[in-house]
Design a protein around this motif. Sequence first.
Motif, mmCIF file in Angstrom:
data_model
loop_
_atom_site.group_PDB
_atom_site.id
_atom_site.type_symbol
_atom_site.label_atom_id
_atom_site.label_comp_id
_atom_site.label_asym_id
_atom_site.label_seq_id
_atom_site.Cartn_x
_atom_site.Cartn_y
_atom_site.Cartn_z
ATOM 1 N N ARG A 1 14.004 -0.090 -7.489
ATOM 2 C CA ARG A 1 15.439 -0.149 -7.194
ATOM 3 C C ARG A 1 16.031 1.255 -7.095
ATOM 4 N NH1 ARG A 1 17.354 -3.379 -11.189
ATOM 5 N NH2 ARG A 1 17.875 -1.634 -12.523
ATOM 6 N N TYR A 2 15.570 2.161 -7.943
ATOM 7 C CA TYR A 2 16.142 3.508 -7.964
ATOM 8 C C TYR A 2 15.464 4.491 -7.010
ATOM 9 C CZ TYR A 2 18.757 1.954 -12.010
ATOM 10 O OH TYR A 2 19.603 1.275 -12.842
ATOM 11 N N THR A 3 14.259 4.197 -6.554
ATOM 12 C CA THR A 3 13.530 5.179 -5.737
ATOM 13 C C THR A 3 13.210 4.716 -4.316
ATOM 14 O OG1 THR A 3 11.373 4.396 -6.524
ATOM 15 C CG2 THR A 3 12.428 6.186 -7.771
ATOM 16 N N ARG A 4 13.172 3.420 -4.087
ATOM 17 C CA ARG A 4 12.662 2.887 -2.820
ATOM 18 C C ARG A 4 13.407 3.421 -1.603
ATOM 19 N NH1 ARG A 4 9.388 -1.746 -1.948
ATOM 20 N NH2 ARG A 4 9.073 -1.955 0.268
ATOM 21 N N ARG B 1 0.834 -1.217 0.000
ATOM 22 C CA ARG B 1 0.000 0.000 0.000
ATOM 23 C C ARG B 1 0.860 1.254 0.000
ATOM 24 N NH1 ARG B 1 -5.674 0.287 2.581
ATOM 25 N NH2 ARG B 1 -6.504 -1.727 2.004
ATOM 26 N N LEU B 2 1.975 1.207 0.745
ATOM 27 C CA LEU B 2 2.848 2.382 0.813
ATOM 28 C C LEU B 2 3.621 2.601 -0.486
ATOM 29 C CD1 LEU B 2 4.395 2.072 4.386
ATOM 30 C CD2 LEU B 2 2.660 3.684 3.621
ATOM 31 N N PHE B 3 3.982 1.493 -1.135
ATOM 32 C CA PHE B 3 4.790 1.558 -2.352
ATOM 33 C C PHE B 3 4.133 0.722 -3.444
ATOM 34 C CE2 PHE B 3 7.644 1.651 1.377
ATOM 35 C CZ PHE B 3 8.127 2.937 1.256
ATOM 36 N N PRO B 4 3.044 1.207 -4.004
ATOM 37 C CA PRO B 4 2.348 0.425 -5.039
ATOM 38 C C PRO B 4 3.208 0.295 -6.291
ATOM 39 C CG PRO B 4 1.425 2.629 -4.888
ATOM 40 C CD PRO B 4 2.417 2.500 -3.769
ATOM 41 N N ALA B 5 2.892 -0.701 -7.085
ATOM 42 C CA ALA B 5 3.618 -0.928 -8.332
ATOM 43 C C ALA B 5 3.524 0.312 -9.218
ATOM 44 C CB ALA B 5 3.055 -2.145 -9.056
ATOM 45 N N ALA B 6 4.658 0.762 -9.690
ATOM 46 C CA ALA B 6 4.691 1.958 -10.532
ATOM 47 C C ALA B 6 4.136 1.683 -11.926
ATOM 48 C CB ALA B 6 6.119 2.485 -10.630
ATOM 49 N N THR C 1 8.656 -1.924 -13.069
ATOM 50 C CA THR C 1 8.324 -1.675 -11.656
ATOM 51 C C THR C 1 9.527 -1.973 -10.777
ATOM 52 O OG1 THR C 1 5.968 -2.046 -11.935
ATOM 53 C CG2 THR C 1 6.858 -2.425 -9.735
ATOM 54 N N ASP C 2 10.203 -3.084 -11.030
ATOM 55 C CA ASP C 2 11.398 -3.449 -10.251
ATOM 56 C C ASP C 2 12.496 -2.401 -10.418
ATOM 57 O OD1 ASP C 2 10.111 -5.719 -9.351
ATOM 58 O OD2 ASP C 2 11.138 -7.064 -10.771
#
Length: 150
Positions: free
Chosen positions: A51-54, A33-38, A46-47
Amino acid sequence: MLETEEAMLLSELADQVDSVLLLGGDDDPALGRLFPAAYAEDASATDDFARYTRDSLVDGKRQAAQAVRDATATERDAGVVEIELDQSQAWGWLTFLTDLRLILAERVGVTDPDEAGPDDDQRDDYLRAAYEWAGIVQGSMLEVLDPIGH
């Protein structure tokens, strides 16, 4: 202004949000919920996005939780905690409250806030009450920050 118990609750909830951010595994639906699939249709993209923003997103959310802990750790005068926030700090609190509500909503199974019905599980009752209370605090802050929009 918060009652002492409310300030203590917010501080405790900030600790719990921080724990979810630090210790929650990839299989934790609250993190979903906090980090939904982009990119819903592209797992590889999405991965890459994650990887670059999480790390940056987690850091920002942890900073927001820490700001709440710092503000609620002030001296308590006669059962009341007076908290003064500038506009930037208030938006940080709103970030925290949004994150908190998303985590709590996932824990109690709220998918549509308007349809949040009663639950027989006492733990869920506590979490649902915290979810609703955080929404009230969030709404109050939004009214102060944007009185014309409400």
